[in-house]
Design a protein around this motif. Structure first.
Motif, PDB file in Angstrom:
ATOM      1  N   THR A   5      19.741  20.244 -20.599  1.00  0.00           N
ATOM      2  CA  THR A   5      18.574  21.101 -20.750  1.00  0.00           C
ATOM      3  C   THR A   5      17.307  20.310 -20.499  1.00  0.00           C
ATOM      4  OG1 THR A   5      19.723  22.442 -22.397  1.00  0.00           O
ATOM      5  CG2 THR A   5      17.325  22.620 -22.328  1.00  0.00           C
ATOM      6  N   ARG A  32      20.973  38.953 -14.651  1.00  0.00           N
ATOM      7  CA  ARG A  32      20.031  37.897 -15.009  1.00  0.00           C
ATOM      8  C   ARG A  32      18.697  38.044 -14.285  1.00  0.00           C
ATOM      9  NH1 ARG A  32      21.040  31.324 -14.953  1.00  0.00           N
ATOM     10  NH2 ARG A  32      19.291  30.821 -16.320  1.00  0.00           N
ATOM     11  N   TYR A  33      18.652  38.876 -13.245  1.00  0.00           N
ATOM     12  CA  TYR A  33      17.408  39.069 -12.494  1.00  0.00           C
ATOM     13  C   TYR A  33      16.649  40.312 -12.933  1.00  0.00           C
ATOM     14  CZ  TYR A  33      19.251  35.472  -9.396  1.00  0.00           C
ATOM     15  OH  TYR A  33      19.748  34.291  -8.899  1.00  0.00           O
ATOM     16  N   ARG A  35      14.306  42.322 -14.956  1.00  0.00           N
ATOM     17  CA  ARG A  35      13.197  41.875 -15.798  1.00  0.00           C
ATOM     18  C   ARG A  35      12.666  43.009 -16.668  1.00  0.00           C
ATOM     19  NH1 ARG A  35      11.619  36.545 -14.470  1.00  0.00           N
ATOM     20  NH2 ARG A  35      10.314  36.865 -16.307  1.00  0.00           N
ATOM     21  N   SER A 134      16.332  27.138 -19.413  1.00  0.00           N
ATOM     22  CA  SER A 134      17.488  27.473 -20.244  1.00  0.00           C
ATOM     23  C   SER A 134      18.475  28.287 -19.420  1.00  0.00           C
ATOM     24  CB  SER A 134      17.066  28.258 -21.494  1.00  0.00           C
ATOM     25  OG  SER A 134      16.681  29.571 -21.154  1.00  0.00           O
ATOM     26  N   GLU A 135      19.748  28.247 -19.826  1.00  0.00           N
ATOM     27  CA  GLU A 135      20.813  28.918 -19.090  1.00  0.00           C
ATOM     28  C   GLU A 135      20.753  30.438 -19.211  1.00  0.00           C
ATOM     29  OE1 GLU A 135      22.783  27.651 -17.028  1.00  0.00           O
ATOM     30  OE2 GLU A 135      22.765  25.494 -17.434  1.00  0.00           O
ATOM     31  N   ASP A 136      20.052  30.948 -20.238  1.00  0.00           N
ATOM     32  CA  ASP A 136      19.982  32.398 -20.410  1.00  0.00           C
ATOM     33  C   ASP A 136      18.614  32.958 -20.016  1.00  0.00           C
ATOM     34  OD1 ASP A 136      18.577  31.247 -22.467  1.00  0.00           O
ATOM     35  OD2 ASP A 136      19.538  32.388 -24.071  1.00  0.00           O
ATOM     36  N   GLN A 137      17.798  32.147 -19.402  1.00  0.00           N
ATOM     37  CA  GLN A 137      16.470  32.574 -18.988  1.00  0.00           C
ATOM     38  C   GLN A 137      16.547  33.579 -17.845  1.00  0.00           C
ATOM     39  OE1 GLN A 137      13.828  29.266 -18.317  1.00  0.00           O
ATOM     40  NE2 GLN A 137      12.599  30.401 -16.823  1.00  0.00           N
ATOM     41  N   LYS A 138      15.703  34.603 -17.878  1.00  0.00           N
ATOM     42  CA  LYS A 138      15.614  35.549 -16.777  1.00  0.00           C
ATOM     43  C   LYS A 138      15.115  34.835 -15.524  1.00  0.00           C
ATOM     44  CE  LYS A 138      16.792  39.528 -18.705  1.00  0.00           C
ATOM     45  NZ  LYS A 138      17.866  40.387 -18.184  1.00  0.00           N
TER      46      LYS A 138
END
Length: 357
Positions: A5, A32-33, A35, A134-138
């Motif tokens: 990270t 994930r895209y 918004r 972060s791995e879960d970020q949009k």
């Protein structure tokens, strides 16, 4: 093994290429895209559709007979919008054409070739996507390559694409032209702000820091659900945006409404960054802006971020304070200014507010 990270905004986690996703002919956007954290990316308020960012003519700024009136227009644009389109900017047309063409060629390369210039842990430079911490970020519907161009000691040619042939030379020539334009334009901005010539403001950008970001916004099957670049204000002194094609995508916020900037042939879009907001002691604003995407058309842009020299004090102009305006922002050196931003980690408080007294 999972990627480490990032500790701050100085580097970004690797993410899939959006262009490769678009080439698969997707009918829907990967989750994930999507918004839902950003208001729907539609066009300007239809009741104010006649409004648009102001148009400034560099020829009129340099002409003594028309200068005062154009400086007045420039001041109003900086105060009311924080953005404008600049025509007759003086950039070499051959250099501009080459920069557009080579940028398009680069993003059309095979993914494997583009990834030769990919970002690495610990560096924001290179091909990828910015500020993924972060791995879960949009994610944004955009591929980009970001490079530090000036001064020369900041260059890391390990991130400068050697393909297509001539791209490095195009980047170098374009950035030199942008530097000259920034130096000239800053003098006129200072004149509008202070009422006097701005030699020291211009000189600060002669040895300033210049960074380039080339963006590719592929077609998207559900453009209303994604964002090309999320709403933000730049931390630069001044930013120049060159659209490579006649495809609209930049939106600037004014009075709570988003206004789409329609590309004008041979124009460059200029927006102010936080450094000029601080220098003007809040008279000028660094506008919130974002990029939207198109269902059918790909958009390409070249963005140049211009900063003053490292020994410049980032703080309200002394002329404004001596005229009786209380300072709204602290004064700090450029290095500390950058450190504060990269440690900010996209916090809930706007970055500019962390610099207020």
């Amino acid at each position: 093994m999972a990627a480490k990270t990032p500790e701050n905004l100085l580097w970004s986690l690797p993410v899939p290429s959006v262009k490769e996703l678009a080439m698969k002919g997707l009918a829907t956007v990967p989750a994930r895209y999507i918004r839902d954290d950003v208001e729907e990316c539609t066009s300007s308020d239809p009741n104010q559709a006649f409004l648009g960012v102001p148009l400034i003519d560099m020829d009129k700024l340099v002409n003594p007979e028309t200068r005062d009136m154009e400086v007045h227009k420039l001041h109003a644009a900086c105060k009311d919008w924080g953005a404008f389109q600049l025509i007759n900017h003086g950039l070499c047309s051959r250099t501009v054409r080459s920069m557009k063409a080579k940028t398009e060629e680069f993003f059309n390369l095979d993914l494997e070739e583009k990834q030769r210039w990919a970002q690495k842990p610990g560096s924001l430079e290179g091909y990828g996507q910015a500020f993924v911490i972060s791995e879960d970020q949009k994610l944004e519907w955009c591929d980009m390559i970001y490079l530090r161009a000036l001064p020369l000691p900041l260059r890391n040619l390990g991130f400068w694409p050697a393909t297509p042939h001539g791209y490095r030379e195009a980047i170098e020539s374009y950035c030199e032209g942008i530097r000259e334009l920034a130096v000239s334009l800053m003098g006129f901005i200072a004149k509008g702000l202070l009422g006097v010539g701005g030699k020291r403001f211009s000189e600060a950008f002669e040895d300033g820091r210049y960074e380039l970001r080339m963006n590719c916004y592929p077609p998207c099957p559900e453009p209303e659900k994604v964002v090309g670049i999320a709403p933000h204000a730049d931390i630069s002194g001044i930013t120049f945006l060159l659209d490579c094609r006649d495809v609209a995508g930049l939106q600037v916020q004014k009075d709570g409404h988003w206004f789409t900037v329609r590309p004008i042939a041979d124009a460059i879009v200029v927006n102010l960054g936080h450094i000029l907001e601080i220098t003007s002691n809040g008279i000028y604003k660094a506008p919130q802006h974002r990029a939207i995407v198109d269902r059918w058309k790909e958009r390409l842009s070249v963005v140049a971020f211009c900063y003053p020299s490292p020994d410049t004090d980032i703080g309200p102009a002394k002329e404004l304070i001596e005229a009786g305006r209380p300072a709204l922002y602290r004064t700090l050196k450029l290095e500390e200014y950058f450190k504060r931003f990269y440690d900010w980690n996209l916090g809930a408080v706007p970055f500019i507010d962390t610099l207020k007294l």
